[in-house]
Write an enzyme that holds these catalytic residues in place. Structure first.
Site, PDB file in Angstrom:
ATOM      1  N   GLY A  46      50.761  37.181  48.603  1.00 33.20           N
ATOM      2  CA  GLY A  46      49.806  36.180  48.152  1.00 33.20           C
ATOM      3  C   GLY A  46      50.271  35.234  47.078  1.00 33.20           C
ATOM      4  CD  GLU A 100      48.734  40.124  42.226  1.00 30.23           C
ATOM      5  OE1 GLU A 100      49.341  39.466  43.090  1.00 30.23           O
ATOM      6  OE2 GLU A 100      48.566  41.345  42.309  1.00 30.23           O
ATOM      7  CG  ASP A 104      40.415  42.477  43.898  1.00 29.91           C
ATOM      8  OD1 ASP A 104      40.322  42.009  45.031  1.00 29.91           O
ATOM      9  OD2 ASP A 104      41.167  43.420  43.627  1.00 29.91           O
ATOM     10  CB  THR A 105      40.293  46.973  42.002  1.00 34.12           C
ATOM     11  OG1 THR A 105      41.640  46.908  42.465  1.00 34.12           O
ATOM     12  CG2 THR A 105      39.309  46.840  43.152  1.00 34.12           C
ATOM     13  N   GLY A 106      42.209  45.512  39.825  1.00 28.69           N
ATOM     14  CA  GLY A 106      43.232  45.705  38.802  1.00 28.69           C
ATOM     15  C   GLY A 106      44.181  46.852  39.104  1.00 28.69           C
ATOM     16  CB  THR A 108      48.076  45.691  42.445  1.00 25.45           C
ATOM     17  OG1 THR A 108      47.422  45.925  43.694  1.00 25.45           O
ATOM     18  CG2 THR A 108      49.531  45.332  42.706  1.00 25.45           C
ATOM     19  CE  LYS A 132      37.586  38.252  44.281  1.00 25.35           C
ATOM     20  NZ  LYS A 132      37.416  38.987  45.560  1.00 25.35           N
ATOM     21  CG  ASP A 160      46.050  37.838  53.443  1.00 26.44           C
ATOM     22  OD1 ASP A 160      46.087  38.690  54.347  1.00 26.44           O
ATOM     23  OD2 ASP A 160      46.164  38.136  52.240  1.00 26.44           O
TER      24      ASP A 160
END
Length: 178
Positions: A46, A100, A104-106, A108, A132, A160
């Site tokens: 991404g 990055e 979102d969740t963090g 990674t 987010k 994507d």
């Protein structure tokens, strides 16, 4: 309006706004890293478009490499990080900027940062195009964020839906199905 696979998406963030926010983010990085020689690690797939546009605005010497980690299936994060392509450079003593596309969740970044610190890096910072905050599930220090967005599913500008939709220069949000 665009259609990607089985979903319709509507315009969310125009390319001109993306470009302006990247310039502002680059200015912050330029101020903080002038005279340093950091290694940028762009997270594939991404972040490739964001990384390319970001480095065009950087005025300090830097290197760039790419790493691939996976945590998504379809429209949801699995919460499990799998390293697919690693870093081939000795990282000891280096300043690292993780590039990055979206946080979102963090999960990674929360997984990657300790791995890098264990390799003896001098510093690790995160530069993300989008974040987010409402979806963040772990404590994460994100020093460089171009834009915060609501918890919506988006495509375009490298992002994507099951591998499709990265090519759009704007960012689109999934159309409410209600």
């Amino acid at each position: 309006m665009i259609t990607v696979k089985d979903k319709q998406f509507e315009l969310f963030i125009q390319h001109q706004q993306i470009e302006e926010r990247i310039r502002v983010l680059a200015d912050k990085l330029n101020a903080d890293y002038q005279g340093k020689h950091p290694l940028l690690i762009a997270v594939l797939n991404g972040a490739f478009i964001f990384a390319a546009d970001l480095v065009r605005h950087l005025t300090f010497d830097h290197e760039i490499q790419f790493a691939k980690f996976a945590s998504y299936e379809g429209m949801e994060s699995t919460g499990h990080i799998k390293e697919l392509i690693g870093i081939s450079t000795d990282l000891k003593g280096k300043d690292i900027i993780l590039v990055e596309d979206i946080i979102d969740t963090g999960f990674t970044m929360h997984s990657i940062v300790p791995q890098l610190k264990a390799k003896g890096v001098r510093s690790v910072e995160i530069a993300t195009l989008l974040m987010k905050p409402q979806k963040l599930r772990v404590e994460l220090d994100v020093k460089y964020c171009a834009m915060e967005i609501p918890n919506e599913f988006i495509v375009g500008y490298g992002l994507d839906y099951d591998g499709i939709g990265r090519q759009y220069k704007d960012i689109y949000v999934v159309k409410d199905s209600q």
